[in-house]
Design a protein around this motif. Structure first.
Motif, short mmCIF file in Angstrom:
data_model
loop_
_atom_site.label_atom_id
_atom_site.label_comp_id
_atom_site.label_asym_id
_atom_site.label_seq_id
_atom_site.Cartn_x
_atom_site.Cartn_y
_atom_site.Cartn_z
N GLU A 246 -17.45 70.40 -26.06
CA GLU A 246 -16.62 71.48 -25.54
C GLU A 246 -16.06 71.13 -24.17
O GLU A 246 -16.77 70.63 -23.29
CB GLU A 246 -17.43 72.77 -25.42
N LYS B 265 -14.04 68.77 -23.52
CA LYS B 265 -13.77 67.34 -23.42
C LYS B 265 -12.58 66.96 -24.29
O LYS B 265 -12.14 67.72 -25.17
CB LYS B 265 -15.00 66.53 -23.85
N THR B 266 -12.07 65.74 -24.08
CA THR B 266 -10.93 65.23 -24.85
C THR B 266 -11.40 64.12 -25.78
O THR B 266 -12.01 63.14 -25.33
CB THR B 266 -9.84 64.69 -23.91
N TYR B 267 -11.10 64.30 -27.06
CA TYR B 267 -11.44 63.30 -28.07
C TYR B 267 -10.21 62.47 -28.40
O TYR B 267 -9.13 63.00 -28.65
CB TYR B 267 -11.96 63.98 -29.35
N GLN C 55 -11.54 65.87 -37.27
CA GLN C 55 -11.84 67.22 -36.82
C GLN C 55 -12.89 67.87 -37.70
O GLN C 55 -13.75 68.62 -37.22
CB GLN C 55 -10.58 68.10 -36.80
N SER D 25 -12.81 74.50 -31.31
CA SER D 25 -11.53 74.89 -30.73
C SER D 25 -11.47 74.59 -29.23
O SER D 25 -10.39 74.59 -28.63
CB SER D 25 -11.26 76.37 -30.98
N LYS D 26 -12.63 74.34 -28.63
CA LYS D 26 -12.68 74.03 -27.21
C LYS D 26 -12.61 72.52 -26.94
O LYS D 26 -12.77 72.09 -25.80
CB LYS D 26 -13.96 74.61 -26.60
N VAL D 27 -12.38 71.75 -28.00
CA VAL D 27 -12.22 70.31 -27.88
C VAL D 27 -10.74 69.96 -27.94
O VAL D 27 -10.04 70.40 -28.85
CB VAL D 27 -12.98 69.55 -28.99
N LYS D 28 -10.26 69.18 -27.02
CA LYS D 28 -8.88 68.70 -27.07
C LYS D 28 -8.86 67.41 -27.87
O LYS D 28 -9.53 66.44 -27.52
CB LYS D 28 -8.33 68.45 -25.66
N VAL E 38 -6.65 64.33 -29.34
CA VAL E 38 -5.38 63.62 -29.18
C VAL E 38 -5.42 62.33 -29.98
O VAL E 38 -6.48 61.78 -30.27
CB VAL E 38 -5.08 63.31 -27.70
N ASP F 80 -7.48 59.10 -20.18
CA ASP F 80 -7.60 60.54 -20.41
C ASP F 80 -8.54 60.90 -21.56
O ASP F 80 -8.57 62.04 -22.00
CB ASP F 80 -6.22 61.13 -20.70
#
Length: 347
Positions: free
Chosen positions: A153, A155-157, A166, A181-184, A186, A200
């Protein structure tokens, strides 16, 4: 060593290539059947034996997942079976498309790709598990403080844009009462893991046997969450060796010969990891020697692990992962497991 995922466009390409391959009588024999190589001259002066030219296509750039193939070639195991084997890089459409269409008879894939392909009518068949248990997982530099799935949560994956990513993140976060839903999420494309986490990205999906070992050599410690630790259904085979149904039907003896030699290659790598690493380094000199050696020592015991013999595949592994994929809407229909894999060609 990154797993390549089959999307809808690739599946469509696979279907077209399969149709093209099945429509040409000579497609299979072009690469796998014509006897053009020759073995070394016999000591008694008899005519040297003709060898069949056979190609095996890798799933990615050469690495220690593939060592057994290079050993079998270097040690003459393929030649003993009457085969002149060429190890090639994947072309347009990837290894799965090349094998499914009959352009090459053998390749390296993963259970997920075979499962998705077969539910779309693409006739790939897994003939051996290269590694007995899933060595992949989510890795993060220790300064990101990711110790459990809930820590994803905020953090960026960094991934490659496959729906399965996902789904796996969500499923293991659910166990830890986390919120995906709290994971970004990309797409980092072909970016190097070590470069990405300096920019990033907080965490990514890696094979520990390659990227994790490289992190050790770089003295960049990781927190590693193996996906198999969160569900038995995620302990699937990756990678696997594949062929196609047409090859099995028309020339099963070639499949048997290829697998006899390949099995000997992987057993050699199990028994002699340092020698096997040097064979891979000799064949692909551009690889990092220290990485290959360290990776091979880590991976060799895991090829066979707790299986009765190298390459063995179990029905419950195929059934469990395909059920998981169907439950998470990654398959349009359940997999008919019996046709997806076979142990019949293992010696």
């Amino acid at each position: 060593m990154k797993t390549k995922k089959i999307g809808l466009l690739l599946l469509a390409l696979l279907l077209m290539l399969v149709a093209a391959g099945c429509g040409s009588k000579n497609t299979q024999t072009t690469d796998a059947g014509k006897p053009s190589g020759e073995s070394s001259s016999a000591a008694d002066g008899t005519q040297p034996k003709k060898l069949k030219d056979v190609k095996v296509v890798l799933d990615w750039t050469p690495n220690t997942n593939h060592t057994g193939l290079y050993v079998a070639k270097d040690q003459g195991y393929y030649e003993e079976e009457g085969l002149n084997v060429e190890i090639v890089q994947p072309g347009s459409g990837g290894a799965d498309a090349m094998v499914a269409s009959g352009k090459v008879p053998f390749g390296v894939s993963v259970q997920e790709n075979v499962t998705q392909a077969r539910t779309q009518g693409v006739p790939l068949v897994s003939i051996a598990a290269v590694i007995q248990h899933n060595t992949s997982g989510f890795a993060a530099p220790v300064d990101r403080n990711i110790k459990k799935p809930k820590d994803f949560e905020g953090k960026t994956y960094g991934g490659w844009g496959s729906p399965v990513e996902q789904a796996v993140i969500s499923s293991i976060m659910d166990i830890d009462k986390g919120d995906v839903s709290k994971v970004k999420i990309v797409n980092m494309g072909e970016a190097d893991y070590f470069t990405a986490v300096k920019r990033d990205i907080d965490f990514a999906w890696i094979f520990y046997g390659w990227t994790g070992i490289e992190a050790e050599l770089r003295k960049q410690p990781l927190d590693m969450l193996y996906v198999k630790d969160f569900s038995d259904k995620l302990d699937y085979y990756t990678p696997v060796l594949v062929t196609n149904e047409k090859q099995i039907k028309e020339d099963p003896e070639l499949v048997k010969a290829f697998m006899r030699a390949t099995s000997k290659g992987y057993q050699y790598a199990i028994d002699h990891p340092e020698d096997a690493a040097n064979i891979l380094i000799k064949a692909v000199p551009e690889l990092d020697k220290d990485l290959v050696m360290a990776s091979q020592k880590w991976l060799s015991p895991k090829y066979k692990d707790d299986a009765a013999s190298w390459g063995e595949q179990k029905e419950q592994v195929w059934q469990g992962y395909s059920d998981w994929m169907y439950e998470h809407k990654l398959l349009e229909k359940p997999l008919e497991v019996s046709g997806a894999y076979t142990n019949d060609f293992l010696p």
